[in-house]
Structures are given as C-alpha cells and as structure tokens.
Scaffold this motif. Structure first.
Motif, mmCIF file in Angstrom:
data_model
loop_
_atom_site.group_PDB
_atom_site.id
_atom_site.type_symbol
_atom_site.label_atom_id
_atom_site.label_comp_id
_atom_site.label_asym_id
_atom_site.label_seq_id
_atom_site.Cartn_x
_atom_site.Cartn_y
_atom_site.Cartn_z
ATOM 1 N N GLN A 100 -35.119 -3.847 -7.020
ATOM 2 C CA GLN A 100 -35.965 -5.038 -6.905
ATOM 3 C C GLN A 100 -35.680 -6.044 -8.014
ATOM 4 O OE1 GLN A 100 -37.982 -5.580 -4.141
ATOM 5 N NE2 GLN A 100 -37.757 -7.620 -5.013
ATOM 6 N N LYS A 101 -35.470 -5.545 -9.232
ATOM 7 C CA LYS A 101 -35.191 -6.455 -10.343
ATOM 8 C C LYS A 101 -33.844 -7.155 -10.166
ATOM 9 C CE LYS A 101 -38.951 -6.022 -12.591
ATOM 10 N NZ LYS A 101 -39.851 -7.157 -12.807
ATOM 11 N N ASP A 104 -34.501 -9.816 -7.493
ATOM 12 C CA ASP A 104 -35.321 -10.908 -8.031
ATOM 13 C C ASP A 104 -34.522 -11.805 -8.963
ATOM 14 O OD1 ASP A 104 -37.475 -9.846 -6.649
ATOM 15 O OD2 ASP A 104 -38.424 -8.968 -8.432
ATOM 16 N N TYR A 105 -33.781 -11.202 -9.891
ATOM 17 C CA TYR A 105 -33.065 -12.023 -10.862
ATOM 18 C C TYR A 105 -31.881 -12.753 -10.223
ATOM 19 C CZ TYR A 105 -31.164 -13.849 -15.138
ATOM 20 O OH TYR A 105 -30.720 -14.711 -16.099
ATOM 21 N N GLU A 107 -31.754 -13.980 -7.321
ATOM 22 C CA GLU A 107 -32.326 -15.165 -6.669
ATOM 23 C C GLU A 107 -32.784 -16.193 -7.712
ATOM 24 O OE1 GLU A 107 -36.077 -16.134 -3.806
ATOM 25 O OE2 GLU A 107 -34.901 -14.342 -3.346
ATOM 26 N N GLU A 108 -33.481 -15.736 -8.741
ATOM 27 C CA GLU A 108 -33.982 -16.637 -9.796
ATOM 28 C C GLU A 108 -32.836 -17.369 -10.494
ATOM 29 O OE1 GLU A 108 -35.759 -15.969 -14.249
ATOM 30 O OE2 GLU A 108 -36.532 -14.662 -12.679
ATOM 31 N N THR A 140 -30.562 -8.127 0.387
ATOM 32 C CA THR A 140 -30.077 -9.363 -0.219
ATOM 33 C C THR A 140 -29.545 -10.358 0.810
ATOM 34 O OG1 THR A 140 -28.732 -10.280 -1.992
ATOM 35 C CG2 THR A 140 -27.704 -8.576 -0.627
#
Length: 151
Positions: A100-101, A104-105, A107-108, A140
């Motif tokens: 998940q991290k 998330d990163y 995408e960020e 993803t």
C-alpha cells in the motif's frame, strides 16, 4: 518517462534491482527515488493488561527502538544513493503496509515507472501471505518493471 521509483528491501538481491533500475532510469534521463518501507514495529512493544491468561511480555521494552529502525533504514537508503554515484536521486522512507505504501507514494510522487524485485517465495507462503509484487501488479495503474532476483 521522467520519474522512476525504485523499491528496496533488505534482501541482498536488492543490489541487482537498484543497479538495473538505475541503468534504465539513466537511459530515460529520468529522476530516481529510492524507496523503502518499514513494517509497523510499534506494535511489538505494546504492553497490555493480562487477558485470557496471557501476561504479556516478560521483558523490558525499549520504546526508542522505532527511532533506531528508522535510522538504520535511512542509512541504508543513503548508502544506496552513494553507491549509485549519480545525480537526480532522492530517497523516501515510509512506514506501514509495504504494498500500500508503494502504491500511495508512487501516485503521490507521480512516478512513471515502479522498479521492484521479484523474489521467489514458496507456494505455501504465496498462498497465505501473497507477495508484495503481486499486490502491486493487481492494484497499480503505473507500469512496473520487475527484476528477477532468484537463482
């Protein structure tokens, strides 16, 4: 493609992942971020009242252990960056669920490509735990470059 996120764990085969990912990034003249995720270790030191006959941990807990894990992980990323001897390399350390991290990163940070190792796990481990790689691939929208790290 201008941003390549290279994910690292503590497996010695990560050197292969880093080197191949960085060579690919250089060919694309892309910015690189070396990325590592720490599992949430804070739960290891939790102290609970006795329940169901369980008395809890019988040893003193060092509450600064989380800080030490963070220092070790950041040192790992910093040394990996030095190993590459390149420019346009940043590092990022996250804490929590690895897949998940990463998602998330990526995408960020607006990653154009995720580079990760494909470690070989036993069938039983895959059945019960799955793998980070398969979780990433299932979720993803960002292309993934898998580097085989097995024998």
């Amino acid at each position: 493609m201008k941003k390549v996120l290279i994910t690292l764990d503590y497996n010695p085969n990560s050197e292969k992942v880093v080197n191949m990912g960085y060579e690919l990034a250089k060919l694309m003249n892309a910015e690189v971020c070396l990325f590592h995720v720490l599992a949430e270790v804070r739960y290891y030191g939790m102290q609970y009242e006795p329940f169901m006959g369980y008395e809890g941990y019988a040893f003193p807990v060092d509450f600064k252990i989380q800080e030490e894990f963070v220092k070790v992980a950041q040192d790992y990323l910093d040394k990996t960056k030095v190993h590459l001897k390149g420019e346009n390399i940043s590092t990022h350390l996250a804490e929590g669920d690895t897949a998940q991290k990463i998602l998330d990163y990526a995408e960020e940070w607006n990653a154009d490509l995720i580079v990760m190792g494909a470690h070989h796990h036993g069938a039983l481990e895959k059945l019960f735990l799955g793998t980070v790689a398969s979780s990433i691939l299932e979720q993803t929208k960002i292309p993934v470059y898998m580097v085989p790290t097995g024998k």
